[in-house]
Design a protein around this motif. Structure first.
Motif: not given
Length: 430
Positions: A86-90, A130-132, A171-173, A180-182
């Motif tokens: 889902a994050a990849g789609a965004f 915002s992008m992750g 990336d950390n937040l 973060t997901i992991a």
């Protein structure tokens, strides 16, 4: 501590052989080829999985399959993989819509040129959160950093370091970052709760870093030529960030962000209607590697645990650790060591997550605290190793060496200091 007697089992060191095989293959190929990305990570993990299956012949093959599927089918693993997609789609949609470029130029338009370097750091923080993705942020900002260096006369390594530092902060937040997901899924806590604790730890490091970049470059005078930007292309980032912070379900946030990105892209002319699904598909496929790796690592982890490998590590830590602070240092050292070996902070968290969870339960450590420490120390190492993707990309895009950038990476080093202060001086609130 909870039922210390249960951890008196010494486990079996040989059960860790698959992990050792992975590290030898990955590090060995990197040294031989002088390229730590010469061997695809998934290949090394698949070989390690074969080794795990060859161990313990007393356990039937079909039973080993059951152990693997149980590990893969864990709720946290499945949820983590779905969030990755889902994050990849965004990310794919918002990038195609021009969101990253608009955010960069909008931010720089609000900051005087003589403060452009600290601006790069702050914009990097925002885009990455915002992008992750730290690498995606670096890819968007490096060309701008090069232009700023040329226009202002500021050191190119300094400008690039500001970009990398900001990228590692976000990336950390970020709520949609794979790290973060992991960290959150392996420890079983909520993303918003982890964010709040994590933010308190790293905020001092970010503030001090911004001050250093500001003081270092406050005498610049040249003007920087900016590109065009559309505010509506920035809106999807704001919606995702705000939605995640207020605790809306991450899947809902990402779906809304993806739809909004498509609308903004089409409305501003940055994305053709025919590109909508291809851009989303590109983003999803960019997450395939980490998704498959997570599944493979879960299978290996299941076998390692069944063979007594995790019990061995826990017994070793328990024997050499007497306090809760010592246990937290062990978690930090564990994830940092794996990241040094793999040059991938997400993989480091996935590999160490289960062990870290066992340690936190053993020593009654708040899962939010453990998730934060995993993410922070993986990011610290990832942000400063010269063979990591972040520094390699930044250096290659600017035609310099990674070692020229490292002295100016104030934030990752300060983040480590801030985290150590947190461990030793900030007690847990009950």
């Amino acid at each position: 501590m909870e039922n210390i007697e249960k951890r008196e089992k010494q486990g079996r060191a040989v059960a860790l052989l698959p992990i050792g095989v992975f590290l030898v293959l990955f590090i060995g190929s990197g040294i031989i080829a002088n390229d730590f990305y010469a061997m695809p990570t998934i290949v090394a993990f698949l070989i390690a999985l074969v080794v795990a299956f060859l161990q313990n012949p007393a356990l039937k093959f079909q039973n080993k399959i059951r152990v693997c599927t149980a590990g893969i089918g864990d709720e946290n693993v499945v949820t983590m993989c779905l969030i990755f997609l889902a994050a990849g789609a965004f990310s794919g949609a918002v990038t195609a819509a021009g969101g990253a470029d608009s955010t960069v130029y909008l931010g720089l338009s609000l900051i005087p040129s003589k403060f452009a370097v600290v601006g790069l750091f702050l914009i990097g923080c925002f885009i990455s959160i915002s992008m992750g993705t730290s690498v995606g942020t670096i890819a968007a900002l490096v060309p701008i950093a090069v232009k700023i260096s040329e226009a202002t006369g500021f050191s190119l390594p300094l400008c690039l370091a500001a970009v990398v530092s900001g990228a590692m902060f976000g990336d950390n937040l970020s709520m949609i970052s794979d790290t973060t997901i992991a960290a959150v899924r392996t420890q079983g806590c909520e993303m918003s709760d982890k964010f709040k604790m994590n933010f308190k730890i790293v905020l001092p490091a970010a503030i001090i870093s911004a001050i250093i970049y500001f003081v270092t470059t406050m005498n610049g005078t040249s003007e920087v030529e900016l590109g065009e930007y559309h505010f509506w292309q920035v809106v999807p980032y704001l919606l995702v960030l705000i939605g995640a912070l207020v605790g809306i379900n991450v899947f809902v946030v990402l779906i809304v962000g993806t739809i909004t990105s498509v609308i903004a892209g089409v409305a501003t002319g940055s994305m053709a209607v025919g590109e909508i699904f291809s851009s989303i598909g590109t983003g999803v496929t960019s997450m395939y590697d980490i998704t498959v790796i997570s599944i493979t690592v879960a299978a290996i982890g299941g076998l390692v645990k069944a063979y007594g490998g995790i019990d061995f590590i826990l017994h070793f830590i328990h024997k050499n650790t007497k306090t809760k602070k010592g246990a937290q240092i062990s978690i930090a050292a564990l994830v940092a060591g794996i990241d040094l070996s793999t040059a991938n902070n997400t993989i480091a968290i996935v590999m160490s997550g289960q062990i870290a969870k066992e340690i936190s339960q053993e020593y009654d450590i708040d899962p939010r605290r453990t998730a934060s420490l995993l993410d922070i120390f993986a990011s610290v190492v990832q942000g400063i190793i010269p063979y990591g993707a972040q520094l390699l990309y930044a250096a290659a895009a600017a035609s310099i060496t990674t070692y020229e950038i490292i002295p100016y990476l104030f934030y990752p080093f300060l983040m480590a200091v801030s985290a150590m202060v947190f461990i030793f001086l900030i007690p847990e609130k009950k």
